[in-house]
Motif scaffolding. Structure first.
Motif, PDB file in Angstrom:
ATOM      1  N   SER A   1       3.967   9.605 -12.071  1.00  0.00           N
ATOM      2  CA  SER A   1       4.197  11.000 -12.451  1.00  0.00           C
ATOM      3  C   SER A   1       3.815  11.211 -13.919  1.00  0.00           C
ATOM      4  N   ARG A   2       4.015  10.171 -14.742  1.00  0.00           N
ATOM      5  CA  ARG A   2       3.556  10.266 -16.137  1.00  0.00           C
ATOM      6  C   ARG A   2       2.023  10.393 -16.174  1.00  0.00           C
TER       7      ARG A   2
ATOM      8  N   GLU B   1       0.713  13.849 -15.285  1.00  0.00           N
ATOM      9  CA  GLU B   1       0.789  14.811 -16.387  1.00  0.00           C
ATOM     10  C   GLU B   1      -0.297  14.537 -17.413  1.00  0.00           C
ATOM     11  N   SER B   2      -0.520  13.256 -17.757  1.00  0.00           N
ATOM     12  CA  SER B   2      -1.516  13.017 -18.811  1.00  0.00           C
ATOM     13  C   SER B   2      -2.936  13.248 -18.332  1.00  0.00           C
TER      14      SER B   2
ATOM     15  N   GLY C   1      -3.685  16.779 -18.807  1.00  0.00           N
ATOM     16  CA  GLY C   1      -3.823  17.163 -20.208  1.00  0.00           C
ATOM     17  C   GLY C   1      -5.078  16.609 -20.879  1.00  0.00           C
TER      18      GLY C   1
ATOM     19  N   ALA D   1      -2.871  22.604 -14.374  1.00  0.00           N
ATOM     20  CA  ALA D   1      -1.755  22.717 -13.440  1.00  0.00           C
ATOM     21  C   ALA D   1      -2.170  22.278 -12.035  1.00  0.00           C
TER      22      ALA D   1
ATOM     23  N   SER E   1      -2.440  18.314 -12.019  1.00  0.00           N
ATOM     24  CA  SER E   1      -1.167  17.592 -11.880  1.00  0.00           C
ATOM     25  C   SER E   1      -0.547  17.874 -10.518  1.00  0.00           C
TER      26      SER E   1
END
Ligand SMILES: *[C@@H]1O[C@H](CO)[C@@H](O)[C@H](O)[C@H]1NC(C)=O
Ligand SMILES: *[C@@H]1O[C@H](CO)[C@@H](O)[C@H](O)[C@H]1NC(C)=O
Ligand SMILES: *[C@@H]1O[C@H](CO)[C@@H](O)[C@H](O)[C@H]1NC(C)=O
Ligand SMILES: *[C@@H]1O[C@H](CO)[C@@H](O)[C@H](O)[C@H]1NC(C)=O
Length: 312
Positions: free
Chosen positions: A176-177, A180-181, A184, A222, A225
């Motif tokens: 999950s980390r 997100e990265s 980004g 969005a 992710s």
């Protein structure tokens, strides 16, 4: 894909999937719109030919390849052809090249796609390639929902983690980390990393999960992710994956993978140091476990018979 894994698959090439020229097993999946939807001399056929030449046979291929092309021609928007091609970051360039070229003969390989206007193809050789009619801009931004309904590949080892509960917790934290990265990361929509945990159910050994996440670069953050978290959900919903020591969920818009105690090699990215236990137990410090290659190969080979799902 990991070369060791592909090597193992040679032994079971007769059991399913399609053997490539060099005898490794290749799993693929595809989706296409109704066949027979244009004729060979039509404006769309001409635009598509101009699209597929550079898209499926690019001059140079490396593991960061990403191309988005629209051929406008002199036709109506409906007959414009748009396409996208990407190599997975952990793919071997020669395999990705083969993978991309596959779509040129999609009509022969997949009769269900003969003269389909829209085709999407994904393969464990490490690429996604798709084209569609209509100069859609940006053309394949259609997210997790699209990825779930489109072609998907789920590959996994049948080897189970000794302490499955601890592995699942650490995998969730790590992936999950990374979801997100990757979202980004503007340049590549990519992230890699690792996460350690103490294996209490086993012999109290330190385990490291290595993971990688990647989206097609046209995806807004969005959606990227969202797509990756959806793939993470597959790892928890699919009973055959949930406790596996390694698995990959590949989709048309994103790709999520992990493996235990074996770094993922990605050309152009330095291997990060492996996570270390934060508290060293008194007495001897446990070194990170080194899985004996022979053991791993035996385990994977034994498992490979049914452990890699899918294949066309
Ligand atoms: C092909 O894809 C485009 C873009 O997503 C869509 O607008 C079109 O309706 C599709 N065509 C067919 C025949 O499915
Ligand atoms: C292609 O499919 C679309 C709808 O999916 C239809 O409107 C069109 O007539 C079809 N074209 C051909 C040449 O079959
Ligand atoms: C292809 O992808 C679809 C959609 O995710 C899935 O339902 C199907 O099982 C996949 N087929 C193969 C052969 O992997
Ligand atoms: C996964 O491991 C858990 C223990 O953490 C176990 O209860 C469950 O049955 C296992 N699931 C599968 C599909 O093997």
């Amino acid at each position: 894909m990991d070369s060791a894994r592909l090597l193992l698959l040679i032994a079971v090439a007769s059991l399913g999937g399609a053997a490539a020229a060099d005898d490794h097993l290749v799993f693929s999946n595809y989706t296409c719109s109704a066949p027979g939807n244009y004729t060979s001399n039509s404006p769309y056929a001409r635009n598509l030919a101009r699209l597929l030449a550079p898209l499926s046979r690019p001059a140079a291929v490396d593991n960061w390849l990403f191309h988005q092309i629209t051929v406008y021609g002199t036709t109506t928007p409906d007959d414009q052809a748009s396409g996208l091609a990407m190599c997975f970051a952990d793919s071997a360039p020669d395999r990705c090249r083969t993978c991309l070229a596959t779509v040129s003969s999609a009509h022969a390989l997949f009769p269900a796609c003969d003269h389909s206007r829209n085709v999407s193809f994904i393969s464990s050789d490490g690429c996604v390639i798709r084209y569609a009619a209509g100069g859609v801009t940006p053309f394949f931004v259609s997210s997790a929902a699209d990825d779930a309904s489109g072609a998907r590949l789920v590959l996994r080892s049948r080897t189970q983690a000794a302490d499955a509960a601890a592995m699942r917790d650490a995998r969730r934290v790590l992936l999950s980390r990374l979801a997100e990265s990757a979202a980004g990361d503007d340049d590549r929509r990519f992230a890699a990393g690792n996460q350690g945990y103490m294996d209490a159910a086993g012999r109290g050994t330190w385990q490291v999960i290595y993971g990688m996440a990647q989206c097609t670069r046209d995806l807004p953050p969005a959606e990227c992710s969202g797509c990756l978290l959806d793939h993470l959900g597959v790892m928890y919903r699919d009973a055959s994956v949930t406790n596996s020591t390694e698995a990959s969920v590949m989709g048309l818009t994103c790709y999520l993978t992990y493996q235990m105690n074996k770094p993922i090699h990605i050309a152009g990215v330095a291997l990060p140091p492996a996570a270390q236990p934060s508290e060293t137990p008194t007495g001897s410090a446990p070194p990170p476990p080194v899985v004996k290659t022979t053991v791993l190969i035996a385990a994977l080979a034994a498992a490979a018979v049914t452990l890699f799902s899918v294949g066309v």
